[in-house]
Design a protein around this motif. Sequence first.
Motif, PDB file in Angstrom:
ATOM      1  N   TRP A  17      42.920  35.117  47.397  1.00 36.76           N
ATOM      2  CA  TRP A  17      43.030  36.195  46.426  1.00 36.76           C
ATOM      3  C   TRP A  17      42.443  35.785  45.073  1.00 36.76           C
ATOM      4  O   TRP A  17      42.565  34.622  44.662  1.00 36.76           O
ATOM      5  CB  TRP A  17      44.495  36.594  46.204  1.00 36.76           C
ATOM      6  N   SER A  18      41.823  36.750  44.407  1.00 42.11           N
ATOM      7  CA  SER A  18      41.343  36.567  43.040  1.00 42.11           C
ATOM      8  C   SER A  18      42.060  37.555  42.136  1.00 42.11           C
ATOM      9  O   SER A  18      42.340  38.697  42.543  1.00 42.11           O
ATOM     10  CB  SER A  18      39.833  36.803  42.942  1.00 42.11           C
ATOM     11  N   SER A  19      42.361  37.132  40.917  1.00 44.79           N
ATOM     12  CA  SER A  19      42.969  38.026  39.929  1.00 44.79           C
ATOM     13  C   SER A  19      42.038  38.137  38.729  1.00 44.79           C
ATOM     14  O   SER A  19      41.441  37.147  38.297  1.00 44.79           O
ATOM     15  CB  SER A  19      44.340  37.509  39.478  1.00 44.79           C
ATOM     16  N   PHE A  20      41.914  39.344  38.205  1.00 50.05           N
ATOM     17  CA  PHE A  20      41.056  39.614  37.051  1.00 50.05           C
ATOM     18  C   PHE A  20      41.900  39.700  35.779  1.00 50.05           C
ATOM     19  O   PHE A  20      43.127  39.824  35.825  1.00 50.05           O
ATOM     20  CB  PHE A  20      40.282  40.910  37.260  1.00 50.05           C
ATOM     21  N   GLN A  21      41.221  39.639  34.643  1.00 53.40           N
ATOM     22  CA  GLN A  21      41.934  39.796  33.380  1.00 53.40           C
ATOM     23  C   GLN A  21      42.674  41.131  33.368  1.00 53.40           C
ATOM     24  O   GLN A  21      42.128  42.141  33.814  1.00 53.40           O
ATOM     25  CB  GLN A  21      40.951  39.753  32.207  1.00 53.40           C
ATOM     26  N   PRO A  22      43.904  41.157  32.872  1.00 48.15           N
ATOM     27  CA  PRO A  22      44.664  42.419  32.843  1.00 48.15           C
ATOM     28  C   PRO A  22      44.014  43.447  31.910  1.00 48.15           C
ATOM     29  O   PRO A  22      43.501  43.103  30.842  1.00 48.15           O
ATOM     30  CB  PRO A  22      46.038  41.994  32.322  1.00 48.15           C
ATOM     31  N   ILE A  23      44.036  44.682  32.337  1.00 51.85           N
ATOM     32  CA  ILE A  23      43.560  45.806  31.526  1.00 51.85           C
ATOM     33  C   ILE A  23      44.717  46.267  30.645  1.00 51.85           C
ATOM     34  O   ILE A  23      45.833  46.494  31.135  1.00 51.85           O
ATOM     35  CB  ILE A  23      43.094  46.972  32.429  1.00 51.85           C
TER      36      ILE A  23
ATOM     37  N   CYS B 295      46.307  32.380  42.700  1.00 50.30           N
ATOM     38  CA  CYS B 295      45.078  33.176  42.727  1.00 50.30           C
ATOM     39  C   CYS B 295      43.938  32.464  42.002  1.00 50.30           C
ATOM     40  O   CYS B 295      44.152  31.713  41.055  1.00 50.30           O
ATOM     41  CB  CYS B 295      45.294  34.535  42.065  1.00 50.30           C
ATOM     42  N   LEU B 296      42.734  32.742  42.449  1.00 54.26           N
ATOM     43  CA  LEU B 296      41.544  32.317  41.732  1.00 54.26           C
ATOM     44  C   LEU B 296      41.377  33.244  40.532  1.00 54.26           C
ATOM     45  O   LEU B 296      41.261  34.452  40.702  1.00 54.26           O
ATOM     46  CB  LEU B 296      40.320  32.388  42.637  1.00 54.26           C
ATOM     47  N   VAL B 297      41.383  32.712  39.329  1.00 55.87           N
ATOM     48  CA  VAL B 297      41.332  33.524  38.119  1.00 55.87           C
ATOM     49  C   VAL B 297      39.883  33.839  37.767  1.00 55.87           C
ATOM     50  O   VAL B 297      39.060  32.932  37.609  1.00 55.87           O
ATOM     51  CB  VAL B 297      42.020  32.810  36.941  1.00 55.87           C
ATOM     52  N   VAL B 298      39.584  35.137  37.673  1.00 53.26           N
ATOM     53  CA  VAL B 298      38.256  35.591  37.255  1.00 53.26           C
ATOM     54  C   VAL B 298      38.340  35.935  35.771  1.00 53.26           C
ATOM     55  O   VAL B 298      39.114  36.815  35.371  1.00 53.26           O
ATOM     56  CB  VAL B 298      37.807  36.821  38.072  1.00 53.26           C
ATOM     57  N   ASP B 299      37.571  35.253  34.954  1.00 58.05           N
ATOM     58  CA  ASP B 299      37.700  35.377  33.503  1.00 58.05           C
ATOM     59  C   ASP B 299      36.910  36.577  32.961  1.00 58.05           C
ATOM     60  O   ASP B 299      36.025  36.432  32.119  1.00 58.05           O
ATOM     61  CB  ASP B 299      37.231  34.093  32.827  1.00 58.05           C
ATOM     62  N   ARG B 300      37.219  37.732  33.450  1.00 59.74           N
ATOM     63  CA  ARG B 300      36.643  38.986  32.944  1.00 59.74           C
ATOM     64  C   ARG B 300      37.484  40.139  33.461  1.00 59.74           C
ATOM     65  O   ARG B 300      38.308  39.985  34.398  1.00 59.74           O
ATOM     66  CB  ARG B 300      35.191  39.147  33.382  1.00 59.74           C
ATOM     67  N   LEU B 301      37.251  41.312  32.857  1.00 63.65           N
ATOM     68  CA  LEU B 301      37.939  42.516  33.319  1.00 63.65           C
ATOM     69  C   LEU B 301      37.334  42.996  34.632  1.00 63.65           C
ATOM     70  O   LEU B 301      36.140  42.783  34.876  1.00 63.65           O
ATOM     71  CB  LEU B 301      37.821  43.626  32.266  1.00 63.65           C
ATOM     72  N   PRO B 302      38.116  43.636  35.485  1.00 62.87           N
ATOM     73  CA  PRO B 302      37.559  44.165  36.733  1.00 62.87           C
ATOM     74  C   PRO B 302      36.687  45.377  36.465  1.00 62.87           C
ATOM     75  O   PRO B 302      36.850  46.079  35.462  1.00 62.87           O
ATOM     76  CB  PRO B 302      38.813  44.546  37.523  1.00 62.87           C
TER      77      PRO B 302
END
Length: 520
Positions: free
Chosen positions: A124-130, A35-42
Amino acid sequence: MRRYLPITLLAAALIVGGGGLWWARAGGTPDPASCLVVDRLPRIQPDYINVMIPQNIAPLNFVVEEPGTRFYVTIAGEGGGRIDVQSRGPSFCFPIHTWRDLLSRNRGKDLQVTVFAKGKDGRWSSFQPIQNRVAEEPIDPYVSYRLITPAYFWFHDDIEMGTYQRDVESFDEKVLLHNSSFRESACFNCHAFAANRPSTMILHLRGDIGPAMLVNREGQLTRVDTRANEKHGPVSMSSLHPNGRLMVFASPDLGLFSKSAGEPREVFEFQSDVGIYRTDKNEFVRVSGLSSPDHAETFPAWSGDGKQLYFCRAEIQWLIIAGEKRRTLPGNYRDVRYDLMRIVYDETEDTWGEPEMALSAEQLGKSISQPAVSPDGRFIVFCAVDYGVWPLTRPEADLYLMDAATGNYKPMACNTPGSESLPDWSDNGRWLVFSSKRKDGVFTRLYFTHVDENGRSSRAIELPQEDPAAHARFLRAYSIPQFMTGPVTISERQLIGAIREGLSAKGQGKEPGPDSRTDY
């Protein structure tokens, strides 16, 4: 037909299996490693991020506010259990039984919520886990409230309103009483319970069906006329003693004014007294310390043990003309601030002490309103505003928590730039429900916050809805939230019957109600 059943089942299995294979090939299940990692919370709504979750609350369904053609969400518990949901759209509704099992496994532990979104490029992109946490303590299973269309002027006949109860552990909502059931003008302004018990309830009535109140004591339902005991205005803002036999109330004379800038309404309390109604003796009582001509007393609240009564009080520094019809807002209305007072009550002797200062507005630098005392008596939560006593029209209204023993106070972590008001404690003293205009400044919504043994509060969570998109399109305001340890069992038909019976007696000049008053 039986001979075709195996073929039908095989065909169905091939369709399901083929569908699953197609979903996987289409990128239905994201691979975190690629996945493309997005360095922030969704971005999600409601904002269920870094919150404390009651162990028995309904699923916190939400909408992902991120671009994408497909979405995937996983919720994994530190103590075990997992929920995986995939969707073509951004709305996520979690299975209630799986959700309950997940919370049960993770009491006092963390939940990790991971959001994936698939872009138009197919990646696909994945966001920082909540990171959320499940509380050790449960929340009261029911909450009641009034729903009303936002009114910018006084009550009129086409305003729709009703009193409801909601099962917090699911999405079941039930109407307790609705004004569409009456041909007459009907307004339900306040309701209260004794120590969160639904078996002892007060519901105030205004409009053509009042002024009156319905009193339910263990299934014994009566309608009480309040006209002779409303010194300044309608009986409202009630608090029931834990024993259920003593109700305190305010009878305020309120003025509603419109403004051309900012919040369009200004509410001013010209006069108010705190009075008492004995539900067991059907009589009204006035206590000198709660009803003085030089002060406006309002928003009474019992302590959990019933030995102290808190209320708000301001010295009357404005001109009051008896019988005045057209009133104007006093020129010094921005200087009016209310102190937090308390008075001791001896239930055994049925005697009252003298009122004393619990916290002054001068010390706080703000006006104090709507106190709520924790069941163990340790904490008092109240609303603080720049002036006046009506937080709903004050954008700066915040919740404060005060230690009853030390007098130390602080703003709560659940505050936002929007108006916070009307707090109420759960039966175990670990949760608060309150109303807030944080989303848009117009509509009040219900929120829960956890309060630990040291008085630290968590980020608040909005009352969950089965359809998470309903939060944005719901155009009615929640008010007067009250926790309940169970559902109200009196039916709407019984409540309507009691009101109708009182209206019939009123028409015959036989309005039921107390005919005695005791003064201390």
